[in-house]
Design a protein around this motif. Structure first.
Motif, PDB file in Angstrom:
ATOM      1  N   PRO A  95       0.800  -1.165   0.082  1.00  0.00           N
ATOM      2  CA  PRO A  95       0.010   0.006  -0.147  1.00  0.00           C
ATOM      3  C   PRO A  95       0.836   1.227   0.136  1.00  0.00           C
ATOM      4  O   PRO A  95       2.192   1.371   0.218  1.00  0.00           O
ATOM      5  CB  PRO A  95      -0.927  -0.284   1.385  1.00  0.00           C
ATOM      6  CG  PRO A  95       0.033  -1.211   2.385  1.00  0.00           C
ATOM      7  CD  PRO A  95       0.582  -1.997   1.275  1.00  0.00           C
ATOM      8  N   ASP A  97       0.964   3.795   1.987  1.00  0.00           N
ATOM      9  CA  ASP A  97       1.512   4.279   3.252  1.00  0.00           C
ATOM     10  C   ASP A  97       2.934   3.554   3.687  1.00  0.00           C
ATOM     11  O   ASP A  97       3.690   4.359   4.190  1.00  0.00           O
ATOM     12  CB  ASP A  97       0.512   4.112   4.271  1.00  0.00           C
ATOM     13  CG  ASP A  97       0.297   2.673   4.622  1.00  0.00           C
ATOM     14  OD1 ASP A  97       0.466   1.566   3.756  1.00  0.00           O
ATOM     15  OD2 ASP A  97      -0.106   2.364   5.797  1.00  0.00           O
ATOM     16  N   ASP A 401      -4.447   0.846  -5.760  1.00  0.00           N
ATOM     17  CA  ASP A 401      -5.733   1.448  -5.216  1.00  0.00           C
ATOM     18  C   ASP A 401      -6.458   0.877  -4.393  1.00  0.00           C
ATOM     19  O   ASP A 401      -7.258   1.040  -3.756  1.00  0.00           O
ATOM     20  CB  ASP A 401      -6.471   2.130  -6.472  1.00  0.00           C
ATOM     21  CG  ASP A 401      -5.580   3.210  -7.191  1.00  0.00           C
ATOM     22  OD1 ASP A 401      -4.842   3.983  -6.519  1.00  0.00           O
ATOM     23  OD2 ASP A 401      -6.112   3.733  -8.388  1.00  0.00           O
ATOM     24  N   ASP A 402      -6.303  -0.712  -4.593  1.00  0.00           N
ATOM     25  CA  ASP A 402      -7.179  -1.372  -3.882  1.00  0.00           C
ATOM     26  C   ASP A 402      -6.398  -2.024  -2.583  1.00  0.00           C
ATOM     27  O   ASP A 402      -7.142  -2.875  -1.755  1.00  0.00           O
ATOM     28  CB  ASP A 402      -7.510  -2.900  -5.057  1.00  0.00           C
ATOM     29  CG  ASP A 402      -8.101  -2.466  -6.077  1.00  0.00           C
ATOM     30  OD1 ASP A 402      -8.836  -1.292  -6.119  1.00  0.00           O
ATOM     31  OD2 ASP A 402      -7.956  -3.165  -7.185  1.00  0.00           O
ATOM     32  N   ILE A 403      -5.271  -1.536  -2.252  1.00  0.00           N
ATOM     33  CA  ILE A 403      -4.658  -2.170  -1.058  1.00  0.00           C
ATOM     34  C   ILE A 403      -4.712  -1.215   0.134  1.00  0.00           C
ATOM     35  O   ILE A 403      -4.484   0.010   0.229  1.00  0.00           O
ATOM     36  CB  ILE A 403      -3.185  -2.223  -1.314  1.00  0.00           C
ATOM     37  CG1 ILE A 403      -3.105  -3.037  -2.652  1.00  0.00           C
ATOM     38  CG2 ILE A 403      -2.494  -3.074  -0.397  1.00  0.00           C
ATOM     39  CD1 ILE A 403      -1.481  -3.223  -3.195  1.00  0.00           C
ATOM     40  N   GLU A 404      -5.367  -1.840   1.140  1.00  0.00           N
ATOM     41  CA  GLU A 404      -5.490  -0.941   2.448  1.00  0.00           C
ATOM     42  C   GLU A 404      -4.055  -0.717   2.985  1.00  0.00           C
ATOM     43  O   GLU A 404      -3.404  -1.433   3.019  1.00  0.00           O
ATOM     44  CB  GLU A 404      -6.546  -1.861   3.334  1.00  0.00           C
ATOM     45  CG  GLU A 404      -7.960  -2.129   2.918  1.00  0.00           C
ATOM     46  CD  GLU A 404      -8.642  -0.695   3.084  1.00  0.00           C
ATOM     47  OE1 GLU A 404      -8.526   0.148   3.682  1.00  0.00           O
ATOM     48  OE2 GLU A 404      -9.743  -0.759   1.831  1.00  0.00           O
ATOM     49  N   PRO A 405      -4.123   0.505   3.859  1.00  0.00           N
ATOM     50  CA  PRO A 405      -2.983   0.861   4.655  1.00  0.00           C
ATOM     51  C   PRO A 405      -2.558  -0.362   5.424  1.00  0.00           C
ATOM     52  O   PRO A 405      -3.601  -0.777   5.996  1.00  0.00           O
ATOM     53  CB  PRO A 405      -3.487   2.032   5.324  1.00  0.00           C
ATOM     54  CG  PRO A 405      -4.518   2.554   4.430  1.00  0.00           C
ATOM     55  CD  PRO A 405      -5.250   1.453   3.935  1.00  0.00           C
ATOM     56  N   LEU A 406      -1.397  -0.544   5.813  1.00  0.00           N
ATOM     57  CA  LEU A 406      -0.783  -1.675   6.762  1.00  0.00           C
ATOM     58  C   LEU A 406      -0.005  -1.056   7.909  1.00  0.00           C
ATOM     59  O   LEU A 406      -0.099  -2.006   8.821  1.00  0.00           O
ATOM     60  CB  LEU A 406      -0.106  -2.481   5.434  1.00  0.00           C
ATOM     61  CG  LEU A 406      -0.451  -3.757   5.052  1.00  0.00           C
ATOM     62  CD1 LEU A 406       0.427  -4.425   4.300  1.00  0.00           C
ATOM     63  CD2 LEU A 406      -1.025  -4.586   6.063  1.00  0.00           C
ATOM     64  N   LYS A 409      -1.792  -1.523  11.403  1.00  0.00           N
ATOM     65  CA  LYS A 409      -1.955  -2.853  11.808  1.00  0.00           C
ATOM     66  C   LYS A 409      -0.624  -3.623  12.082  1.00  0.00           C
ATOM     67  O   LYS A 409      -0.404  -4.535  13.141  1.00  0.00           O
ATOM     68  CB  LYS A 409      -2.681  -3.378  10.912  1.00  0.00           C
ATOM     69  CG  LYS A 409      -3.050  -4.969  10.861  1.00  0.00           C
ATOM     70  CD  LYS A 409      -3.873  -5.389   9.777  1.00  0.00           C
ATOM     71  CE  LYS A 409      -4.175  -6.861   9.942  1.00  0.00           C
ATOM     72  NZ  LYS A 409      -3.113  -7.924   9.634  1.00  0.00           N
TER      73      LYS A 409
END
Length: 447
Positions: A95, A97, A401-406, A409
């Motif tokens: 992602p 971030d 664009d489809d990957i959530e911030p990591l 977590k």
């Protein structure tokens, strides 16, 4: 106008990645780092590529600590790294971030030049890394990955270089990872790039096919500004042309590098001594002209041999070699560079060993066909696409664009082992490998 050529030394990264499976220990670098800093190189490639993974996985070293230690003694020569765009240093997309934070931390820890590439030359996969590296204060080198196919030509490379310049890149690299670039093609490519973009131009090649030194010379005559070389102890084969040979060839000409062979020789002797301890994993120094037919980089060739040996199928090697170009054509002619080289190589092995083409398909190939690695250089064969993903439609937008911030977590997950913010990035890139290293670090009392 002819002008002195500058040299990027690859001994601390690509040279041992190509010949010693990226196993050079930090102590062997530190023993000679100050002397290397005095040579007057344009830059020293010392990080990125496979070094990060290998430090954690095989050497039980922290790659961030390596970088800080090198930077502490190498004060005159910019440290350079290789970054796989949205893949960073891993084998899948991460992602935004993570990409932004990684670029910032790399610069904070000592990197001065970041060479950014994407396996399929999809500029969308380089954009975030380019902007983040610029904001962090690095010199950003945009990369044109060189390969040969019906859809790859000088016009396409010039177009990509223009787009990289528009994104704010400070220089452009031609990355010839398989040693496919021929001397007179290099001359034309460099001339066209120089006409189209007013930026410094660098050439990175491998000696695999035996062409690289000749290619360098024609590129230099055409106006290339910087070339990548390796000290002769770790040159040739699947590595770069020898530093000393290139320096000697240009002495007394308008392209004279100005480097002193008298100072370089004792440094090379250090690596001649050091290489004795790496003999068991050292790749053979040979010219492999098969690469000109199959376009398979040296590292990929050794991976194919190992995969087949592990399946007691070493005798099927020639079949697999012939299968790779077929797979590449059917999948839209991606350049064979990390991670696509590993992915296509594995698929070729499966096609041959199972006897049913695309009967077994790894997740990475399915994701590639789905568009999750970016836009293929050419259309994927419709019948092969159907075999791999059925009636599913590939995405057309930027994969990340489809990957959530990591980051948040991941930070929580490693908190019992957390020592520095860089640990979070190591864990995101290589979760299992990093966690194993963190446990080793904790048990050994290392900081």
């Amino acid at each position: 106008m002819a002008k002195p050529v500058r040299i990027t030394e690859t001994i601390f990264r690509d040279a041992h990645q190509s010949l010693w499976a990226t196993r050079m220990k930090t102590e062997d670098m530190m023993a000679i780092a100050e002397a290397i800093d005095e040579i007057g190189y344009h830059s020293l490639e010392a990080w990125g590529g496979a070094t990060f993974d290998s430090c954690l996985r095989f050497l039980k070293e922290d790659p961030w600590v390596r970088l800080r230690r090198l930077k502490a003694v190498i004060r005159k020569t910019p440290l350079q790294m290789l970054l796989r765009g949205q893949n960073i240093l891993g084998y899948r997309h991460y992602p935004d971030d993570v990409v932004k934070e990684f670029c910032k931390r790399a610069v904070d820890n000592g990197i001065g030049i970041i060479r950014i590439f994407d396996a399929v030359n999809d500029i969308r996969n380089m954009e975030v890394a380019i902007k983040a590296s610029k904001e962090a204060g690095a010199h950003v080198q945009g990369t044109v990955v060189y390969t040969i196919s019906p859809v790859h030509n000088i016009e396409s490379y010039v177009k990509l270089a223009k787009e990289l310049k528009e994104l704010g890149c400070d220089s452009i690299c031609i990355k010839d990872m398989a040693g496919l670039l021929k001397p007179y093609v290099a001359e034309e490519l460099v001339k066209e790039l120089k006409k189209a973009i007013d930026l410094p131009l660098q050439l990175h090649g491998h000696y695999t096919s035996g062409l690289a030194s000749m290619t360098y010379l024609k590129a230099i005559e055409a106006g290339v500004d910087v070339v990548d070389t390796a000290l002769s102890a770790l040159a040739l084969g699947t590595s770069q042309p020898p530093t000393e040979s290139i320096v000697a060839a240009l002495q007394g000409t308008p392209y004279d590098t100005g480097l002193d062979l008298g100072k370089i020789t004792p440094i090379n002797q250090h690596f001649n001594e050091v290489k004795k301890q790496y003999q068991s994993i050292s790749a053979p120094i040979q010219v492999d002209t098969a690469v000109l037919s199959y376009q398979i980089p040296g590292g990929m060739i050794s991976n194919l041999r190992n995969q087949l040996a592990g399946q007691n199928a070493a005798d099927r090697y020639e079949e697999v070699l012939a299968e790779v170009p077929k797979v590449r054509e059917e999948l839209g002619y991606p350049p064979l560079v990390t991670p696509t080289s590993q992915m296509l190589g594995t698929q070729a092995v499966l096609n041959v060993l199972t006897g049913k083409r695309y009967g077994v398909v790894p997740k990475e190939i399915k994701d590639y066909v789905r568009g999750m690695y970016g836009r293929p250089p050419a259309a994927i064969d419709p019948e092969v696409q159907k075999l791999i993903i059925g009636d599913e439609q590939p995405i057309t937008h930027r994969p990340a664009d489809d990957i959530e911030p990591l980051l948040d977590k991941a930070r929580k997950e490693i908190m019992p082992y957390y020592q520095q913010e860089e640990d979070v990035l190591s864990y995101v890139l290589f979760p299992e490998v990093a966690m194993e290293y963190f446990k080793f670090r904790a048990s050994s009392g290392n900081k």
